[in-house]
Design a protein around this motif. Structure first.
Motif, PDB file in Angstrom:
ATOM      1  N   SER A 142      52.157  -5.907  26.330  1.00  0.00           N
ATOM      2  CA  SER A 142      53.049  -6.191  27.447  1.00  0.00           C
ATOM      3  C   SER A 142      52.683  -7.515  28.131  1.00  0.00           C
ATOM      4  CB  SER A 142      52.952  -5.039  28.454  1.00  0.00           C
ATOM      5  OG  SER A 142      53.950  -5.190  29.416  1.00  0.00           O
ATOM      6  N   GLY A 143      53.687  -8.308  28.427  1.00  0.00           N
ATOM      7  CA  GLY A 143      53.458  -9.554  29.153  1.00  0.00           C
ATOM      8  C   GLY A 143      53.046 -10.711  28.264  1.00  0.00           C
TER       9      GLY A 143
ATOM     10  N   GLY B  28      54.889 -12.387  26.229  1.00  0.00           N
ATOM     11  CA  GLY B  28      55.934 -13.403  26.101  1.00  0.00           C
ATOM     12  C   GLY B  28      57.007 -13.089  25.076  1.00  0.00           C
ATOM     13  N   LYS B  29      57.096 -11.817  24.652  1.00  0.00           N
ATOM     14  CA  LYS B  29      58.084 -11.445  23.632  1.00  0.00           C
ATOM     15  C   LYS B  29      59.509 -11.698  24.137  1.00  0.00           C
ATOM     16  CE  LYS B  29      56.685  -7.145  23.562  1.00  0.00           C
ATOM     17  NZ  LYS B  29      55.596  -7.147  24.536  1.00  0.00           N
ATOM     18  N   SER B  30      59.801 -11.169  25.341  1.00  0.00           N
ATOM     19  CA  SER B  30      61.157 -11.346  25.869  1.00  0.00           C
ATOM     20  C   SER B  30      61.453 -12.818  26.079  1.00  0.00           C
ATOM     21  CB  SER B  30      61.307 -10.615  27.203  1.00  0.00           C
ATOM     22  OG  SER B  30      61.031  -9.255  27.043  1.00  0.00           O
ATOM     23  N   THR B  31      60.461 -13.539  26.539  1.00  0.00           N
ATOM     24  CA  THR B  31      60.661 -14.967  26.792  1.00  0.00           C
ATOM     25  C   THR B  31      61.004 -15.696  25.497  1.00  0.00           C
ATOM     26  OG1 THR B  31      59.032 -14.758  28.551  1.00  0.00           O
ATOM     27  CG2 THR B  31      59.620 -16.986  27.875  1.00  0.00           C
TER      28      THR B  31
HETATM   29  N1  LIG Z   1      61.765 -14.209  35.606  1.00  0.00           N
HETATM   30  C1  LIG Z   1      60.470 -14.517  35.566  1.00  0.00           C
HETATM   31  N2  LIG Z   1      59.913 -15.278  36.537  1.00  0.00           N
HETATM   32  C2  LIG Z   1      58.601 -15.586  36.513  1.00  0.00           C
HETATM   33  N3  LIG Z   1      57.760 -15.194  35.554  1.00  0.00           N
HETATM   34  C3  LIG Z   1      58.248 -14.435  34.538  1.00  0.00           C
HETATM   35  C4  LIG Z   1      59.629 -14.070  34.518  1.00  0.00           C
HETATM   36  N4  LIG Z   1      59.850 -13.310  33.413  1.00  0.00           N
HETATM   37  C5  LIG Z   1      58.643 -13.212  32.806  1.00  0.00           C
HETATM   38  N5  LIG Z   1      57.692 -13.882  33.470  1.00  0.00           N
HETATM   39  C6  LIG Z   1      56.285 -14.000  33.095  1.00  0.00           C
HETATM   40  O1  LIG Z   1      56.194 -14.419  31.762  1.00  0.00           O
HETATM   41  C7  LIG Z   1      55.197 -13.702  31.074  1.00  0.00           C
HETATM   42  C8  LIG Z   1      55.775 -13.101  29.809  1.00  0.00           C
HETATM   43  O2  LIG Z   1      56.843 -12.229  30.150  1.00  0.00           O
HETATM   44  P1  LIG Z   1      57.759 -11.507  29.077  1.00  0.00           P
HETATM   45  O3  LIG Z   1      58.786 -10.782  29.818  1.00  0.00           O
HETATM   46  O4  LIG Z   1      58.194 -12.509  28.080  1.00  0.00           O
HETATM   47  O5  LIG Z   1      56.705 -10.503  28.421  1.00  0.00           O
HETATM   48  P2  LIG Z   1      56.977  -9.349  27.356  1.00  0.00           P
HETATM   49  O6  LIG Z   1      56.082  -9.635  26.253  1.00  0.00           O
HETATM   50  O7  LIG Z   1      58.424  -9.229  27.109  1.00  0.00           O
HETATM   51  O8  LIG Z   1      56.448  -8.086  28.154  1.00  0.00           O
HETATM   52  P3  LIG Z   1      57.018  -6.593  28.128  1.00  0.00           P
HETATM   53  O9  LIG Z   1      56.516  -5.985  26.879  1.00  0.00           O
HETATM   54  O10 LIG Z   1      56.401  -5.993  29.339  1.00  0.00           O
HETATM   55  O11 LIG Z   1      58.499  -6.668  28.206  1.00  0.00           O
HETATM   56  C9  LIG Z   1      54.660 -12.658  32.025  1.00  0.00           C
HETATM   57  O12 LIG Z   1      53.405 -13.096  32.485  1.00  0.00           O
HETATM   58  C10 LIG Z   1      55.630 -12.636  33.148  1.00  0.00           C
HETATM   59  O13 LIG Z   1      54.937 -12.460  34.351  1.00  0.00           O
END
Ligand SMILES: Nc1ncnc2c1ncn2[C@@H]1O[C@H](COP(=O)(O)OP(=O)(O)OP(=O)(O)O)[C@@H](O)[C@H]1O
Ligand SMILES: [Mg+2]
Lengths: 250, 280, 277
Positions: A38-39, A41-44
């Motif tokens: 989690s966190g 950066g997958k969604s990003t």
């Molecule tokens: N809208 C936003 N504004 C500021 N920081 C963000 C935003 N969205 C994500 N982040 C930051 O970017 C980093 C990666 O986030 P992301 O959502 O890509 O993670 P993830 O791998 O999808 O996590 P998860 O499995 O919880 O969905 C995290 O540290 C998060 O705090």
């Protein structure tokens, strides 16, 4: 065939450096899974491919992403046309507060792709493709919120398919669903891969094994490992990947 | 504590009771004519409130015609277009606009706006319905901006992302997703704006000209009008207690009370419905 | 591409109303500030009988203090009851509606009621006390709403910590909830004051007269007030603008400062608690 070519992608949210030099080539008509804790950066990463990140205040991106050889971060790219070509399905089903029909027709209307009889045909075709048609054909004018969670998610998939995309991004599409609904979506994902390039973010190792052809493992914003699913699962090159797959952290 | 909470109900009830009690004499004397009568004249001791009701509605309608587009557009711009860092500042300034006392609006209206209206339209006096509507519009805009802004801000991010991810432009997202979702809240803001405008007293009184006649033609915004509120404020000082005039003023108060109650309750229902719909 | 440009143009057009609103505010402010030349500081402490504003200013302050004294505690208690004690049901819904309706009641109606009820029924006559009660009625909804919001912002964990230590509900409210909500409560009172400080219609026939000889000696005497004087001087006496500019300016500055401080505080405390947004 390479469909999406990501080169040295970096993304910041304000001061937070979220993706670091990610380079990745995604194959056409296959399912690529993105995994990682989690966190990481997958969604990003997913949202970089349809440039949804830039709807967030304070987000900055460098690097290139080529789709069919064309850099989507190039100034001459029409971002709305890009988002039509790259459909997206979110973690929580997010139907619009409209009828089932209007939800699927929404994209067709904003892109002026069809109206009247043609519109109804496209809507039916998309709902069939998303394996939802039989369940909703008699209640197209009811509110989308009257559907169950799994049906709502398939509606969102139908909505994305309606505008005739080439790539489908799915961000943990099953995390809000029960096992039976999950299974339906997984079957659907396999079918979609025949026609579309599918990129799916998932937390679930078994799910990745079941649906994907390729898997990318992300850790703290860096791409750690990438390859055919079978190879990565049976013989991970990186120790972090192995520990993640065996459930030591996540 | 329960008593403190109940005070609002108690006083609302007492308000209705006492105003109705004092207005009873006029209502009994004139019957329906009190509402439909065309003549409001202290010298004749005749009290028909129609010209006043018309005056109030006319001035408010004029105000809303200006304030609704202005207010809704501002709310959309502030919530959807302005960068986050500027939003609070602009909203605060608009809220300050709402806190300016009505007597100051009246002061500005009568000294600076009325003469301009007079010279633009070649009138001998600028204290006419149009001036009152303009002053009221400025006073109503903040209400509309803040209430519709609140509902626009409450539209879930998921809805907007759904549209954007399909390739909708920002404007299409606003037009096809944000506005339809916030519709009942926007309508509620218009209702509340109506309530605020129809109850406004001092500012309107100072700029409306105060002639108790329905203008000819009825849509002539360049003629003076008298509103319910203005009559009460102007005549209360002179009306001797217990006279028919005194009672008639309370009768007007009762009409106003009922209009406000209906409008506010409608707005209340709309706001609640807005919240429910957003909840899915 | 064309879509993108037309969208920019469109949003620019949408910005025009916003600019109009701000321009109107600046216009009003600049008109009033242009009268600053007519205002001499010594007039603030000079008696009305000698052409100053002293009794109006102190009268306004008296009215505000008293109204706050009445509406403040009642509003806070009502809000505590509604947020912490009442079970959500029919009664709270009706109370909620009543508060909204009270908030939307035209001030002239509140004034009419104040006159029949406070001045006549309770026999207070046209007096400071009647003015307090009438204005308190207008402040009440603002204080209740603001306090409710402030109390809801206090994280539940704070309260649970106290309750878990064996504190009674009232002790928890008194020692945890209220202190944490205090800034919000003060803000709502400031906004309430801003709302009634410039109020004219409500005190028109309940509390004010044009001139008094000195300050009221008891709450049962009438007072002078800035808003009332400004109104009567323009409407009834038809005085020229130069002569009332001073009053308008003082009143404007008074109300705007209360409102500005209230709004700024509210933004500050909402931002300080980001987990609530
Ligand atoms: N809208 C936003 N504004 C500021 N920081 C963000 C935003 N969205 C994500 N982040 C930051 O970017 C980093 C990666 O986030 P992301 O959502 O890509 O993670 P993830 O791998 O999808 O996590 P998860 O499995 O919880 O969905 C995290 O540290 C998060 O705090
Ligand atoms: Mg995610």
């Amino acid at each position: 065939m390479a469909k999406v070519d990501i080169r040295k992608l970096n993304v910041w949210f304000k001061e937070n450096h979220v993706l670091k030099d990610v380079t990745l080539t995604i194959k056409e008509n296959a399912v690529t899974a993105i995994m990682g804790p989690s966190g990481c950066g997958k969604s990003t990463l997913l949202r970089a491919i349809n440039r949804m990140n830039e709807t967030i205040d304070g987000c900055r991106t460098t690097g290139e992403i080529y789709i069919d050889g064309q850099n989507i971060y190039d100034g001459s790219i029409d971002v709305y046309e890009l988002r039509r070509r790259v459909g997206m399905v979110f973690q929580k089903p997010n139907p619009l507060p409209k009828s089932i029909f209007e939800n699927v027709a929404f994209g067709l209307k904003i892109h002026k792709m069809a109206d009247g009889q043609k519109l109804a045909e496209f809507v039916e075709k998309s709902l069939k493709e998303a394996a939802l048609w039989e369940e909703v054909k008699d209640r197209l004018n009811e509110s989308a919120f009257s559907l169950s969670g799994g049906q709502q998610q398939r509606l969102c998939i139908a909505r994305a398919l309606a505008v005739n995309p080439e790539i489908i991004l799915l961000d943990e599409p099953c995390s809000a669903l029960d096992p039976i609904a999950t299974q339906k979506i997984e079957t659907l994902i396999r079918e979609l891969a025949e026609k579309y390039t599918v990129i799916i973010v998932t937390h679930n190792v078994q799910q990745a094994a079941r649906v994907s052809d390729y898997v990318a493992f992300l850790y703290l914003g860096k791409l750690i490992e990438y390859g055919p699913t079978k190879r990565v699962f049976e013989n991970p090159e990186n120790e972090l990947t192995e520990r993640y797959l065996t459930g030591e952290f996540g | 504590m329960l008593l403190c909470a109940l005070l609002s109900i108690i006083f609302l009830f007492l308000m209705l009771l006492f105003i109705a009690r004092e207005g009873m004499q006029a209502l009994l004397t004139f019957g329906m004519d009190f509402v439909t009568g065309h003549v409001w004249d202290t010298n004749l001791n005749l009290y028909g409130a129609l010209p006043l009701i018309y005056g109030s509605l006319m001035v408010v309608a004029g105000a809303l015609m200006v304030a609704v587009p202005l207010g809704v557009a501002t709310a959309i711009f502030v919530e959807e277009v302005l960068p986050f860092s500027l939003r609070d500042l602009i909203k605060s300034l608009i809220e300050l606009l709402a806190s300016i006392p009505s007597v100051i609006y009246g002061f500005i209206g009568v000294l600076f706006l009325a003469p301009r209206v007079a010279s633009i339209f070649g009138l001998s006096s600028g204290t006419v319905a149009l001036t009152a509507s303009l002053v009221l519009a400025v006073m109503t805009v903040p209400t509309i901006v803040s209430i519709s802004g609140e509902t626009i801000a409450a539209v879930p991010k998921e809805y907007k992302e759904a549209a954007l991810a399909l390739g909708a432009t920002k404007w299409q997202t606003v037009k096809d997703v944000v506005i339809p979702t916030a519709k009942s809240g926007i309508l509620a803001s218009v209702m509340l704006g109506f309530g605020r405008a129809i109850g406004e007293t001092v500012a309107v009184l100072m700029v409306a000209g105060n002639v108790a006649m329905i203008p000819t033609p009825p849509w002539n915004f360049l003629s003076p009008v008298y509103t319910l509120t203005a009559v009460i404020a102007m005549q209360m000082g002179e009306a001797a207690i217990g006279t028919l005039e005194y009672s008639a003023l309370f009768g007007l108060g009762l009409i106003l009370f009922i209009i406000t109650l209906i409008v506010n309750s409608l707005a209340d229902i709309l706001v609640k419905r807005g919240v429910k719909r957003l909840g899915g | 591409m064309a879509g993108k440009i037309s969208e920019k143009v469109f949003f620019a057009i949408l910005g025009v109303p916003t600019i109009i609103c701000l321009a109107v505010f600046l216009w009003i402010t600049s008109i009033l500030l242009s009268g600053i030349g007519t205002l001499r500081l010594d007039l603030l402490t000079t008696s009305v009988l000698k052409g100053g504003f002293f009794e109006m200013i102190v009268g306004t302050a008296y009215l505000l203090l008293g109204a706050t004294g009445v509406a403040g505690p009642i509003g806070v208690f009502a809000a505590i009851y509604l947020t912490e004690y009442a079970r959500h049901g029919r009664l709270t819904r009706i109370i909620d509606q009543a508060i909204n309706n009270l908030a939307g009641m035209p001030s002239i109606i509140i004034g009419l009621f104040g006159y029949t009820f406070f001045c006549r029924q309770l026999g207070l006559g046209i007096s400071l006390a009647a003015g307090w009660l009438t204005l308190a009625l207008m402040m009440l909804p603002i204080v209740i709403r603001g306090t409710e919001e402030a109390i809801k912002m206090v994280p539940n964990t704070f309260k649970e910590a106290a309750l878990a230590l064996g504190a009674s509900k009232w002790e928890t409210t008194k020692s945890i909830t209220l202190p944490s909500a205090a800034p919000g409560i003060i803000t709502s009172v400031l906004l309430g004051i801003a709302r009634v400080a410039g109020e004219t219609a409500a005190i028109l026939f309940t509390a004010c007269v044009l001139v008094t000889r000195g300050l009221p000696k008891s709450p049962f005497e009438p007072v002078m007030a800035l808003a009332f004087n400004l109104f009567v001087k323009i409407v009834a006496l038809g005085e020229p603008p130069e002569k009332v500019f001073g009053i308008a300016l003082i009143l404007f500055l008074l109300v705007i400062s209360f409102a500005a401080v209230g709004i700024a505080l509210r933004i500050y405390y909402r931002r300080k608690q980001p987990w609530l947004r």
